[in-house]
Each structure stands twice: as C-alpha cells, then as structure tokens.
Design a protein around this motif. Sequence first.
Motif, PDB file in Angstrom:
ATOM      1  N   GLY A 234      -8.063  25.339 -65.606  1.00  0.00           N
ATOM      2  CA  GLY A 234      -8.820  25.751 -66.795  1.00  0.00           C
ATOM      3  C   GLY A 234      -9.042  27.246 -66.870  1.00  0.00           C
ATOM      4  O   GLY A 234      -8.531  28.020 -66.043  1.00  0.00           O
ATOM      5  N   GLY A 235      -9.830  27.632 -67.884  1.00  0.00           N
ATOM      6  CA  GLY A 235     -10.143  29.043 -68.086  1.00  0.00           C
ATOM      7  C   GLY A 235     -11.623  29.286 -67.870  1.00  0.00           C
ATOM      8  O   GLY A 235     -12.430  28.352 -67.905  1.00  0.00           O
ATOM      9  N   CYS A 236     -11.977  30.556 -67.626  1.00  0.00           N
ATOM     10  CA  CYS A 236     -13.398  30.872 -67.408  1.00  0.00           C
ATOM     11  C   CYS A 236     -13.645  32.355 -67.594  1.00  0.00           C
ATOM     12  O   CYS A 236     -12.709  33.133 -67.810  1.00  0.00           O
ATOM     13  CB  CYS A 236     -13.810  30.450 -65.997  1.00  0.00           C
ATOM     14  N   GLY A 237     -14.893  32.752 -67.499  1.00  0.00           N
ATOM     15  CA  GLY A 237     -15.219  34.175 -67.598  1.00  0.00           C
ATOM     16  C   GLY A 237     -16.699  34.385 -67.838  1.00  0.00           C
ATOM     17  O   GLY A 237     -17.480  33.426 -67.880  1.00  0.00           O
TER      18      GLY A 237
ATOM     19  N   THR B 286     -13.844  22.672 -76.998  1.00  0.00           N
ATOM     20  CA  THR B 286     -15.268  22.283 -76.955  1.00  0.00           C
ATOM     21  C   THR B 286     -16.173  23.509 -76.821  1.00  0.00           C
ATOM     22  O   THR B 286     -17.395  23.365 -76.718  1.00  0.00           O
ATOM     23  CB  THR B 286     -15.527  21.289 -75.795  1.00  0.00           C
ATOM     24  N   SER B 287     -15.587  24.716 -76.843  1.00  0.00           N
ATOM     25  CA  SER B 287     -16.424  25.924 -76.791  1.00  0.00           C
ATOM     26  C   SER B 287     -17.354  25.997 -78.002  1.00  0.00           C
ATOM     27  O   SER B 287     -18.384  26.677 -77.961  1.00  0.00           O
ATOM     28  CB  SER B 287     -15.544  27.177 -76.736  1.00  0.00           C
ATOM     29  N   SER B 288     -17.006  25.276 -79.073  1.00  0.00           N
ATOM     30  CA  SER B 288     -17.871  25.266 -80.260  1.00  0.00           C
ATOM     31  C   SER B 288     -19.267  24.707 -79.931  1.00  0.00           C
ATOM     32  O   SER B 288     -20.253  25.081 -80.565  1.00  0.00           O
ATOM     33  CB  SER B 288     -17.225  24.427 -81.363  1.00  0.00           C
TER      34      SER B 288
ATOM     35  N   PRO C  94     -11.050  35.447 -76.184  1.00  0.00           N
ATOM     36  CA  PRO C  94     -11.889  36.313 -77.032  1.00  0.00           C
ATOM     37  C   PRO C  94     -13.372  36.215 -76.690  1.00  0.00           C
ATOM     38  O   PRO C  94     -14.130  37.146 -76.923  1.00  0.00           O
ATOM     39  CB  PRO C  94     -11.637  35.769 -78.449  1.00  0.00           C
ATOM     40  N   PHE C  95     -13.780  35.043 -76.131  1.00  0.00           N
ATOM     41  CA  PHE C  95     -15.212  34.797 -75.945  1.00  0.00           C
ATOM     42  C   PHE C  95     -15.730  35.121 -74.549  1.00  0.00           C
ATOM     43  O   PHE C  95     -16.907  34.915 -74.250  1.00  0.00           O
ATOM     44  CB  PHE C  95     -15.551  33.336 -76.303  1.00  0.00           C
ATOM     45  N   THR C  96     -14.865  35.571 -73.659  1.00  0.00           N
ATOM     46  CA  THR C  96     -15.333  35.959 -72.316  1.00  0.00           C
ATOM     47  C   THR C  96     -14.781  37.332 -71.945  1.00  0.00           C
ATOM     48  O   THR C  96     -13.684  37.718 -72.353  1.00  0.00           O
ATOM     49  CB  THR C  96     -14.885  34.938 -71.247  1.00  0.00           C
TER      50      THR C  96
ATOM     51  N   HIS D 292      -8.864  15.888 -74.237  1.00  0.00           N
ATOM     52  CA  HIS D 292     -10.291  16.035 -73.912  1.00  0.00           C
ATOM     53  C   HIS D 292     -10.554  17.274 -73.060  1.00  0.00           C
ATOM     54  O   HIS D 292      -9.729  17.611 -72.211  1.00  0.00           O
ATOM     55  CB  HIS D 292     -10.770  14.801 -73.141  1.00  0.00           C
ATOM     56  N   GLN D 293     -11.684  17.886 -73.328  1.00  0.00           N
ATOM     57  CA  GLN D 293     -12.079  19.044 -72.520  1.00  0.00           C
ATOM     58  C   GLN D 293     -13.508  18.870 -72.036  1.00  0.00           C
ATOM     59  O   GLN D 293     -14.289  18.123 -72.642  1.00  0.00           O
ATOM     60  CB  GLN D 293     -12.052  20.325 -73.368  1.00  0.00           C
ATOM     61  N   VAL D 294     -13.836  19.582 -70.968  1.00  0.00           N
ATOM     62  CA  VAL D 294     -15.248  19.744 -70.598  1.00  0.00           C
ATOM     63  C   VAL D 294     -15.496  21.241 -70.534  1.00  0.00           C
ATOM     64  O   VAL D 294     -14.785  21.984 -69.845  1.00  0.00           O
ATOM     65  CB  VAL D 294     -15.587  19.082 -69.245  1.00  0.00           C
TER      66      VAL D 294
HETATM   67  N1  DAH Z   1     -11.670  27.218 -74.884  1.00  0.00           N
HETATM   68  C1  DAH Z   1     -10.574  27.475 -73.970  1.00  0.00           C
HETATM   69  C2  DAH Z   1      -9.368  26.646 -74.381  1.00  0.00           C
HETATM   70  O1  DAH Z   1      -9.519  25.748 -75.135  1.00  0.00           O
HETATM   71  C3  DAH Z   1     -10.954  27.124 -72.578  1.00  0.00           C
HETATM   72  C4  DAH Z   1     -11.954  28.094 -72.039  1.00  0.00           C
HETATM   73  C5  DAH Z   1     -11.536  29.230 -71.415  1.00  0.00           C
HETATM   74  C6  DAH Z   1     -13.292  27.850 -72.176  1.00  0.00           C
HETATM   75  C7  DAH Z   1     -12.446  30.141 -70.925  1.00  0.00           C
HETATM   76  C8  DAH Z   1     -14.223  28.744 -71.685  1.00  0.00           C
HETATM   77  C9  DAH Z   1     -13.781  29.904 -71.052  1.00  0.00           C
HETATM   78  O2  DAH Z   1     -15.523  28.587 -71.777  1.00  0.00           O
HETATM   79  O3  DAH Z   1     -14.682  30.777 -70.548  1.00  0.00           O
HETATM   80  O4  DAH Z   1      -8.301  26.883 -73.928  1.00  0.00           O
END
Ligand code: DAH
Length: 344
Positions: free
Chosen positions: A284-287, A172-174, A252-254, A210-212
């Motif tokens: 989950g992931g973050c950054g 859902t990062s899109s 790649p995006f964080t 599903h993701q948030v």
């Molecule tokens: N998009 C990543 C995944 O599908 C999850 C994720 C990781 C989202 C780090 C983020 C992020 O916004 O900062 O596995």
Amino acid sequence: MHNKISALLSEVEEFTSDSAQKVEEFRVKLLGKKGDLTLLFEEFKQVSGEAKRELGQKINELKSRALSRISELKQALESESAPAALTLDVSRPGTAGCIGTRHPIATVRSEILAIFRQLGFTVAEGPEIEDDWHVFGALNFPPEHPARDMQDTFFIEKKEDSENPILLRTHTSSIQVRVMEKSQPPIRIVCPGRVFRNEAISARAHCMFHQVEGLYVDQNVSFADLKQTLLYFAREMFGADVEIRLRPSFFPFTEPSAEMDVSCSICGGKGCNICKGTGWLEVGGCGLVDQNVLDSCKIDSQKYSGFAFGMGVERIAMLKYQARDLRLYFENDVRFLRQFTAVV
Ligand code: DAH
C-alpha cells in the motif's frame, strides 16, 4: 318403500372404491336423472296421509347421507393423488445442513481492522457514491489531475459547469475527509470499503475492489509513528519476523509519501516467484497528511500533524492465500470459496 330406503342406505354405507370414476358412477346410479333416489322421490309423490311425513324424513336423510358419503370418498381419493411432498417418508436419508464460510475478503478485512483496533483505531465508514470534493478536491488533487478523468473514474452525474460532480469513490481516502470535516483531533480511524475504478478486468485489475484506509491526526504525529504502526501491522498480519520497507513515492494528499513493502513471508526475503525474486511485496501507500488537506478540512495545520495509509484488501488476501487471479475473489464460485474456512 321402507324396505327400499333401508336397502339403499346400507348400499350407501357399504359402498367404497379406490377409483374416482367408480364413485362418480355410483353417484349417477343414486342421484342421476333415472337414479334410485330420483325414482324413490317419484314414488313418494303418490304416498298420502299419515305415512307421508315419516317417509319424507327418511328419504331426505338417505339423500343427505348419500351426498356426504360421495363427497367423503371423492376427497379421500383427491388427497391420495396429491403431490408426494405432502407425505412424509421417515426412512429417507436427511438433507445434510450446509454451513457457509466467510468470504476470504471479509475475513482479511476483519483481520486488518482487528489489528488496528489493538492500537486504538476505531472504524469509520463513508458513502460509495461520493462527490468530487471528498474524493479529489479536499485531498489536494489539482483540477487537471488525471485521476479525475473519465478514463479512471465512474462519473454518475457530470454536468458541463458542475464544480462538484457525483462519482463512485476511487479510494477510501474520501472517508478521511468526511471524518476530519466533522471532528477535531485526536483522530485515529481505519476506514474499510469498496472502491471503483474504470479498469479493464483482468487477473491483476478489477473495476471494483476493497481498501482499508488509516488516519491518525494529533499533536506531534511523526513519520516515526507511521513506521512503527505499519511495522506492528505487518508483523501481526504476516508473521513476527517480517520487515517493512518504505520507498519514496508521491500522493497529492501526503507529504512526504511512501510506498510500503513487506518482506516476502513465503521465501523469507530470499526471492521467489510470488515476490518476483525481489524478496519484497508491495501492500500500500502512506505518508504524512499534507497541510493543504488539514486546511481543507478546517483542522489547524500549525497545531496538528498526521499520518495516513491505504492498502488493498485483495492484495493482502492474495499474499496470504496465494490465489493470484483477482477475479477469483469476485466470481463466487463455491469450489473456490469452500477452501476458506477461517472464522474471525
Ligand atoms: N488512496 C491511495 C490509493 O488509492 C492509497 C493511499 C496512499 C492512501 C497513501 C493513503 C496514503 O492514505 O497516505 O491508491
């Protein structure tokens, strides 16, 4: 003749039967080729003079009464033999009304969103059928990144020379990209949705889940803001005494990126079979949003910074309900679904 007519008339009025066959026999007896009425008409032909008018009228009345009586009887018999559903049996026990419950994934999804709403996040959604740019390109995935491979992604249209194939979003990062392209900071959104990956279905993996996603972009957004936001979320979701742990990772995006764990609320961090003895559960992931992502979306990366996170709804549902076969959430077996009565 007058007597014959009145005798036949009373026969017609008195006739009744509960058998369709008998009614038909009666019709033939009256109106058949050699029926009483047919004979009466023959006889009537001989009549002459004054009496003809009066008799003719009487015979015609008799005939129409006979016809309507026969059709009345036939109709009554037909509706009696109609399906039982048309008759109401008030003594039968009623059908118990069955109130459905929300699907556990829907419940957890709204719980997650409600927690972030308390922090001022609004909900944003985006299309499931996406293009390469919004799923990968703008999120700083290099062209040769393995996620772009057919092995991982469902492509809908991938022409040889196309730079922007159409595909099912893998995360859902899109939605982050779509929102940042259209608006300027401050941006504070949570983005729920279905995502698709080319995975073999098993207890731990599915081709759809599903993701948030969360995104906060403003001036001076720091890693400390991210940590505090995630800690608040974890405590609201899993209990006031849970802790969080961020492990260095890569997306790649964080930059920097981290994997987020919460302390196991089942064993209180001591170690159990749910957390595989580690005391921690991965959610989950973050950054911090990579500058390249802000630049791709025409947001001034010198002025603004942001954090992002993404978590799996099924993963959180599994931790909450301890039903650990992912497939259970998608089979819609009512014996499984009936166990979830929580209404949010
Ligand atoms: N998009 C990543 C995944 O599908 C999850 C994720 C990781 C989202 C780090 C983020 C992020 O916004 O900062 O596995």
